[in-house]
Design an enzyme around this catalytic site. Structure first.
Site, PDB file in Angstrom:
ATOM      1  N   GLY D 146       0.824  -1.198   0.000  1.00 13.31           N
ATOM      2  CA  GLY D 146       0.000   0.000   0.000  1.00 13.31           C
ATOM      3  C   GLY D 146       0.861   1.252   0.000  1.00 13.31           C
ATOM      4  O   GLY D 146       2.048   1.211   0.340  1.00 13.31           O
ATOM      5  N   CYS D 147       0.276   2.363  -0.392  1.00 14.53           N
ATOM      6  CA  CYS D 147       1.033   3.603  -0.502  1.00 14.53           C
ATOM      7  C   CYS D 147       1.500   4.091   0.871  1.00 14.53           C
ATOM      8  O   CYS D 147       2.671   4.411   1.057  1.00 14.53           O
ATOM      9  CB  CYS D 147       0.208   4.671  -1.218  1.00 14.53           C
ATOM     10  SG  CYS D 147      -1.462   4.883  -0.583  1.00 14.53           S
TER      11      CYS D 147
END
EC number: 1.2.1.38
Lengths: 343, 343, 343, 343
Positions: D146-147
């Site tokens: 995920g970012c």
């Protein structure tokens, strides 16, 4: 091919660097500025950290000509006219992004830029670099067009070349992102004043007007003037230009779109939108594309032309590289083949 | 004076609430919505937390008419035409902010709004609420103008009323902030698509066009149509409108500015900028002001008119309160006396 | 009550003007600046056109004291310390918005502001103007708190005063809109650099830190220091502050919210959000509100406190007027009764 | 190498397309979506007009596996877990950008994502794709991080791996641009609500938390939890993450920076800022860089770590391509060699 960039610390200079990194046949061999040294260059441009191995050098034409095959001048109007001289004298190729070598009529530079012009003889040797309509694409001296000028000229070319419009009816309402004003700070570009705001500046007096008229007259010598406004919108990049003109004869939207498609069918960077579609500003950001949308209004007998470019792309660095490609005989898309950055 | 606001949960309804809080003679006695209950109203509008003691009520005309002296309908076009009926039938004052009671010519609403109109007989009883040019300022039924319409009509009034322009030369290039599209979500108002972007929408087809023409024809019956574009700019509030027209006779900038000053000399909310000054969008945000800048271009014989308003102020809620003041005989500035919010 | 505003051309000065226009008991009788004359004042602030009938005057304390009952100094740190002297000498009320009279410990001003302080004796006579926690609300000399300081102190007050947190665990992550940097242009506030960007500046060195510690020590004398970061976000107005601290004892969200509600139950401008709700920046813009949301994390035994203010409202001009009201015995909300501007 | 992109119409899918256009060894041979057809794809993505010659196809694993050597799933969490099955069954390489194959502990997906997980056996076969710290860089099944997770893990790695910090003191204050919320419209991403605003969302409940803890535990198995906040800032792209932690031993800024430089000396995409410099968000936009700035505060014995990435670059598509390069044995920078877009 080896090139040098002078004025690399400005927004157009940085954008040249960005595009040329992708160019298969061009190597940037030196970068130059007289406003910064290497250390401040990285401090002011942290996005380049560890990515540019070149030193930032003083501007020494002799050394540049030894190292390079061509120089790109991304320097402001008023500066280029001096910097270009030794290169021209030495018959060395120059692409100049400033306004200093665009206006070929005596007195025009003086009246619109408010300072003395380069010698008219020199200016005459520069080819105006509207890439899709170059007079001498092999010229070694290229005056890259202004951002507003590029958008306006491409918007009007098919109609003027085909004698379709009432010349005295042309209205250009152009809006620019703030990077068009460059890196220099001022209250007009102060965030708290510019954000959430829109401003019309240089009413009937933008210095791109004479350059536009000069080019439009190549397509219709009887054109004398245009109505032309420039506004600042709160985006960093981009020109969104809306042009209006009365037609001599009614036209259908389909014919209108076809007229533009025909004109630009061999021009990769001009994308004509289909009937009923109009370009948004973001669809060209980070690229060299110029997208054009068209509509005819039978009620008013007017055509509306919506043109979008990235002011630092097709409006400056992108077109400069397109012109470099023309000069060098490379494919037009070399170095300019990225997709626009979206969203 | 006691008023009720119907549609208080939309942006215009909220702005009515904000202005009326400062009104010395008006009390908001009830607020109504059919899309939310009290709890969701505070959740969706946390800026109002602890500030609105009124309950959010269903829309019951009988109860509203018992409590209030006037109802403000801040409801969308298509909704007002139904909601207004019981009030009109009961001879009760209504200020409607939608487009439902503006178009007095048979068939126009249908062709521009794409649905059936209220009865034409009813519409005729509404006075069009362009506050500076009301036909019947004491009318108890007021159709508050559209935001684009307000800006356009005020921009052109002095020129048209004084027979100064070539009618077929008028070009309106209007730009709006995103709040003009209301609270409803869509990809056209999705942040990632709208931010850093600009878009032309409703090419030659905005529903304010017939309303504008209807008003302009009051000043020059020979006017048939106008060229009119609407674009979205990445700001929340504001309309920035640039109008162009050819003059019948040359004029000086001084005369032009004086023409506007004379026209609006008794209109507090219209501020004519001095020669050489053009309004910025931000200078009217949060207020009911309409600021106008002017320039004549002798080269093209065209005048450029720059008009800015807050689309939720003079373009909606502000003008509605101005109209309420006219109806009630209050001073025009009551409730509207705040300074614009700047920066 | 008659007041004068010195430094009216800055953002805080302009905001004083905006709020005081609505004040029922205060009249602004003179406005002063040494950086502009009347003409440039209107040119730079076109939103005030035709709305301010007062002339812009030089700063002459004698004349101000003749005309007024109190002076508001909206001048920068470093300027106020000189300007305030004649007023203090004459025993004349002063509300100072700068940092010049806040730090009561010898040497602190020098080390955080980098220049010599006003005399410590004078500074001691100023009451620190955190409106909800004034030591001497009737003091005639008020040092209005900094914007970050206000948000931080209000965020932590209930926890510190009730001895709830591990002092060495406090972390403040504060974000500010760009108007906090004032009107002065710089590359840090240049639109093209600031828009679409976020920057942490003054790492562990913001000049509001000593002021915050000084106030927090009033609530817990054993507190020595805090971890405190300041970042710039691309909005014009507002401070969004997130504070973290470990608790000495676990707490429920309900108890936590109740603790804050109890602390601030008589403070109109502090709005405690319900359990599970956190304030957004926009919900206080244009107002004097400070909204606080709270959450306890049982996993980490930490509390998160989200505090939002308008840096020009509760963070500057709004709180100054709140302090003026306290001094004069007016109701706290006088002049500050507007709804936040939304959207 | 031939690849297919599934979910090409989302922001991460589009960004894969943008980067892969520059990749010297990878050809995108098919693009897939189940939410759009070709026509709507160009209408919704006008920036791609005339640039993508591929048809937009339905998602048929059999055909994809015939055409391609690897599939990139840029589909949302909840969708990938179904789509990936036939590929895994056929032993075909998959890089999945969703959260569906990241959480290796039973029950975690269910409790954080609120729906049933893929089979744990399958999940175990996926290698977590934090490119600089891959367990099995040659794995043919990669769960791209995920970012927020990427930014957090890179921020803390050197400190945790060297046992420098008090584990229970870690605070992460993360801010994200709005494109992180994807293309789906909602009032939380409506321009008029998001612009000029900042909001804390998912208080202590963001679904990236378990993924982060899982990775951090690889470096220090005694870590149990972290304090983690996520806010939305009004930019389109980017994550700006500020992390705080108490040190076990004091350190100098020089040693701190050196610790990070040493850790990442062979990692092209991690750029450690010099002492006293902190990264701005814009300096990585449009690129795969993760820039980290560091400061030690001797007063609080805390370190501040500022980490910036483009959420669609290093936070999604960029890192996916970096992982593809690792898998295929290409140089890490292939396809990712562009300069960040600035300004």
């Amino acid at each position: 091919m080896k090139v040098s960039i002078v004025g690399v610390t400005g927004y157009s200079g940085l954008e040249l660097l960005r595009y040329l990194r992708q160019h298969p046949y061009v190597e940037v061999v030196s970068i130059h500025s007289h406003s910064m040294n290497k250390k401040s260059f990285e401090a002011v441009n942290p996005h380049l950290k560890q990515l540019i191995s070149l030193p930032l050098e003083e501007i020494d034409p002799t050394i540049i000509m030894e190292k390079s095959d061509l120089v790109l001048l991304a320097t402001p109007s008023g500066v280029s006219k001096e910097l270009a001289l030794p290169f021209i004298k030495a018959n060395f190729p120059v692409i100049d992004l400033s306004g200093d070598f665009r206006l070929k009529k005596a007195g025009e530079y003086e009246s619109w830029y408010g300072s003395s012009a380069a010698s008219l003889e020199l200016i005459q040797q520069f080819d105006y670099g509207l890439a899709e309509f170059r007079d001498s694409p092999k010229s070694k001296w290229i005056a890259n067009p202004g951002c507003y000028a590029t958008a306006t000229e491409l918007a009007l070319a098919p109609l003027l070349r085909n004698n379709k419009i009432e010349l005295d009816s042309i209205v250009i309402d152009a809006k620019s992102g703030v990077s068009g004003a460059g890196k220099g700070v001022s209250s007009a570009t102060h965030f708290s004043e510019t954000h959430d705001n829109m401003t019309l500046y240089k009413m009937n007096s933008h210095q791109h007007i004479p350059e536009i008229i000069q080019q439009l007259q190549k397509w219709d010598v009887t054109l004398n003037t245009i109505q032309f406004s420039t506004s600042l919108i709160p985006v960093t990049r981009g020109i969104f230009l809306t042009a209006y003109a009365k037609l001599k004869q009614p036209i259908s939207d389909e014919e209108l779109v076809q007229l533009y498609k025909t004109q630009f069918e061999n021009n990769h960077f001009i994308r004509i939108q289909e009937v009923g579609h109009y370009p948004t500003l973001k669809q060209v950001i980070g690229s060299n594309y110029c997208d054009i949308g068209l509509a005819y209004n039978p009620q008013t007998n007017m055509v509306t032309i919506v043109t979008v470019i990235d002011n630092l792309g097709k409006g400056a660095a992108g077109q400069a590289i397109q012109n470099l490609n023309l000069y060098a005989g490379f494919e037009e898309q070399c170095g300019l083949d990225q997709l626009p950055i979206y969203p």
